[in-house]
Scaffold this motif. Structure first.
Motif, PDB file in Angstrom:
ATOM      1  N   GLU A  22     -13.734  19.311 -11.778  1.00 22.86           N
ATOM      2  CA  GLU A  22     -13.226  18.465 -10.704  1.00 22.86           C
ATOM      3  C   GLU A  22     -13.262  17.005 -11.159  1.00 22.86           C
ATOM      4  O   GLU A  22     -14.086  16.607 -11.994  1.00 22.86           O
ATOM      5  CB  GLU A  22     -14.100  18.620  -9.463  1.00 22.86           C
ATOM      6  N   VAL A  23     -12.363  16.209 -10.611  1.00 23.82           N
ATOM      7  CA  VAL A  23     -12.353  14.793 -10.944  1.00 23.82           C
ATOM      8  C   VAL A  23     -12.352  13.978  -9.662  1.00 23.82           C
ATOM      9  O   VAL A  23     -11.724  14.345  -8.678  1.00 23.82           O
ATOM     10  CB  VAL A  23     -11.124  14.427 -11.819  1.00 23.82           C
ATOM     11  N   ARG A  24     -13.091  12.914  -9.669  1.00 25.17           N
ATOM     12  CA  ARG A  24     -13.120  11.967  -8.558  1.00 25.17           C
ATOM     13  C   ARG A  24     -12.240  10.791  -8.938  1.00 25.17           C
ATOM     14  O   ARG A  24     -12.426  10.164  -9.995  1.00 25.17           O
ATOM     15  CB  ARG A  24     -14.557  11.486  -8.313  1.00 25.17           C
ATOM     16  N   VAL A  25     -11.280  10.481  -8.100  1.00 22.16           N
ATOM     17  CA  VAL A  25     -10.385   9.347  -8.331  1.00 22.16           C
ATOM     18  C   VAL A  25     -10.624   8.325  -7.232  1.00 22.16           C
ATOM     19  O   VAL A  25     -10.544   8.658  -6.043  1.00 22.16           O
ATOM     20  CB  VAL A  25      -8.911   9.788  -8.337  1.00 22.16           C
ATOM     21  N   ASP A  61       0.794  -1.221   0.000  1.00 20.36           N
ATOM     22  CA  ASP A  61       0.000   0.000   0.000  1.00 20.36           C
ATOM     23  C   ASP A  61       0.830   1.276   0.000  1.00 20.36           C
ATOM     24  O   ASP A  61       0.275   2.379  -0.053  1.00 20.36           O
ATOM     25  CB  ASP A  61      -0.968  -0.005   1.181  1.00 20.36           C
ATOM     26  N   GLY A  62       2.160   1.140   0.040  1.00 22.67           N
ATOM     27  CA  GLY A  62       2.996   2.313  -0.148  1.00 22.67           C
ATOM     28  C   GLY A  62       2.785   2.959  -1.508  1.00 22.67           C
ATOM     29  O   GLY A  62       3.106   4.130  -1.695  1.00 22.67           O
ATOM     30  N   VAL A  63       2.215   2.218  -2.448  1.00 28.04           N
ATOM     31  CA  VAL A  63       1.969   2.766  -3.785  1.00 28.04           C
ATOM     32  C   VAL A  63       1.015   3.954  -3.731  1.00 28.04           C
ATOM     33  O   VAL A  63       0.927   4.732  -4.682  1.00 28.04           O
ATOM     34  CB  VAL A  63       1.440   1.658  -4.726  1.00 28.04           C
ATOM     35  N   ARG A  64       0.331   4.123  -2.618  1.00 32.14           N
ATOM     36  CA  ARG A  64      -0.542   5.292  -2.496  1.00 32.14           C
ATOM     37  C   ARG A  64       0.251   6.587  -2.661  1.00 32.14           C
ATOM     38  O   ARG A  64      -0.286   7.590  -3.163  1.00 32.14           O
ATOM     39  CB  ARG A  64      -1.242   5.292  -1.137  1.00 32.14           C
ATOM     40  N   HIS A  65       1.501   6.599  -2.250  1.00 33.41           N
ATOM     41  CA  HIS A  65       2.312   7.803  -2.399  1.00 33.41           C
ATOM     42  C   HIS A  65       2.467   8.180  -3.873  1.00 33.41           C
ATOM     43  O   HIS A  65       2.430   9.355  -4.238  1.00 33.41           O
ATOM     44  CB  HIS A  65       3.692   7.589  -1.771  1.00 33.41           C
ATOM     45  N   VAL A  66       2.654   7.181  -4.719  1.00 30.49           N
ATOM     46  CA  VAL A  66       2.778   7.433  -6.148  1.00 30.49           C
ATOM     47  C   VAL A  66       1.455   7.956  -6.702  1.00 30.49           C
ATOM     48  O   VAL A  66       1.414   8.910  -7.491  1.00 30.49           O
ATOM     49  CB  VAL A  66       3.208   6.164  -6.899  1.00 30.49           C
ATOM     50  N   CYS A  67       0.370   7.342  -6.273  1.00 29.05           N
ATOM     51  CA  CYS A  67      -0.951   7.775  -6.734  1.00 29.05           C
ATOM     52  C   CYS A  67      -1.245   9.205  -6.308  1.00 29.05           C
ATOM     53  O   CYS A  67      -1.843   9.988  -7.060  1.00 29.05           O
ATOM     54  CB  CYS A  67      -2.020   6.829  -6.188  1.00 29.05           C
ATOM     55  N   HIS A  68      -0.837   9.549  -5.082  1.00 29.12           N
ATOM     56  CA  HIS A  68      -1.069  10.906  -4.588  1.00 29.12           C
ATOM     57  C   HIS A  68      -0.399  11.934  -5.496  1.00 29.12           C
ATOM     58  O   HIS A  68      -1.011  12.933  -5.885  1.00 29.12           O
ATOM     59  CB  HIS A  68      -0.540  11.031  -3.160  1.00 29.12           C
ATOM     60  N   THR A  89      -9.486   7.592  -2.131  1.00 27.30           N
ATOM     61  CA  THR A  89     -10.241   8.517  -2.964  1.00 27.30           C
ATOM     62  C   THR A  89      -9.644   9.918  -2.908  1.00 27.30           C
ATOM     63  O   THR A  89      -9.063  10.330  -1.903  1.00 27.30           O
ATOM     64  CB  THR A  89     -11.712   8.597  -2.513  1.00 27.30           C
ATOM     65  N   TRP A  90      -9.814  10.628  -4.008  1.00 23.89           N
ATOM     66  CA  TRP A  90      -9.462  12.043  -4.109  1.00 23.89           C
ATOM     67  C   TRP A  90     -10.596  12.724  -4.868  1.00 23.89           C
ATOM     68  O   TRP A  90     -11.177  12.154  -5.784  1.00 23.89           O
ATOM     69  CB  TRP A  90      -8.176  12.232  -4.903  1.00 23.89           C
TER      70      TRP A  90
END
Length: 293
Positions: A202-205, A174-181, A216-217
């Motif tokens: 706006e976009v929902r991710v 789940d460290g991959v969240r940093h890349v996604c951020h 989510t973002w």
């Protein structure tokens, strides 16, 4: 491991650094036992072998350490590095990687271990002694947490290149969240970097991490949406896989076009990777300017 904290939240530096350390250790364990011949294997980044990939990570750790020093008032090493880059802006990244990778693998590996530890210490010290300080960089100035997140993104992307070169499986967490951020944060940059207007909607991710957690973002009711596996999104925004090979879904014209131009690293737009089964002889790498979070 527990899901990483949001890099945008206060007090997240320790969590990002812990994830970066674990990611670096996995790449270290992959390359440490390699014979000399495997360090010289070409990777998907044109002109870079495995050694050049590791050398680039080590060089960028030095650059980031100098940037941390500049934010604390010691500007000379950073200024010297900037002058070096300005002397050959088109080639200094490639030159530093190939020259750094030409040393014996044992020396290179020892240097990388030392430099990444030095950077972690510098980021911690900057955060503790100079709260709110911003580090100069080749893109926008960054906080220590943003720099650690950028280092995670680049280590993750170059680690994929090394694994591809060696035919080695990749362990995702789940460290991959940093890349996604960073990928989400650089949405406007991705368009502006190609001479396009920044998107207005706006976009929902919504992304699913390796553990099954959903991240989510953006507004829940946004008409523009991107959904799919977090690892696939991270591969897209670092331009390590072609969109056609990924299980990402876009709703809305702006969201759909974003997935065609997404770029989480600074620098000119790269050509990206060709779809699986094709051979173009070109590839993208995250460069020393990587990370604009």
């Amino acid at each position: 491991m527990a899901p990483p904290p949001d890099p945008a939240a206060g007090g997240a530096l320790a969590g990002v650094l812990a994830d970066l350390d674990a990611l670096s250790a996995r790449l270290d364990a992959l390359v440490a036992p390699l014979p000399e011949a495997d360090w010289r294997r070409p990777t998907p980044a044109a002109g870079w072998d495995v050694a050049a990939q590791v050398a680039h990570l080590a060089w960028t750790d030095v650059a980031a350490t100098a940037a941390a020093g500049a934010a604390a008032g010691a500007k000379e090493p950073w200024d010297a590095l900037v002058l070096q880059a300005m002397s050959d802006p088109e080639h200094f990244v490639d030159t530093s990687a190939t020259e750094g990778g030409a040393v014996p693998p044992a020396t290179l590996l020892a240097d990388w271990r030392d430099r990444r530890a030095t950077l972690q210490a510098a980021l911690r010290e900057l955060a503790e002694r100079h709260p709110g300080a911003k580090m100069p960089w080749f893109g926008p100035p960054m906080s220590p947490t943003s720099m650690a997140t950028a280092r995670y993104m680049e280590t993750w992307a170059h680690g994929l290149d090394v694994a591809d070169a060696l035919g080695a499986p990749v362990e995702h967490d789940d460290g991959v969240r940093h890349v996604c951020h960073i990928g989400v944060r650089t949405r406007a940059f991705s368009h502006l970097n190609r001479g396009e207007e920044a998107p207005t909607a706006e976009v929902r991710v919504e992304l699913v991490g390796p553990s099954g957690a959903t991240w989510t973002w953006g507004p829940e009711d946004a008409a523009q949406r991107v959904e799919g596996p977090a690892v696939d999104f991270a591969q897209l925004v670092t331009q390590r896989r072609h969109r056609a090979d990924l299980a990402l879904r876009a709703v809305g014209a702006q969201a759909d076009h974003w997935l065609d131009v997404a770029q989480a690293f600074a620098g000119p737009p790269g050509p990206g990777r060709a779809p699986a089964g094709t051979d173009t002889g070109t590839a993208t790498r995250t460069d020393s300017q990587g990370g604009t979070a």
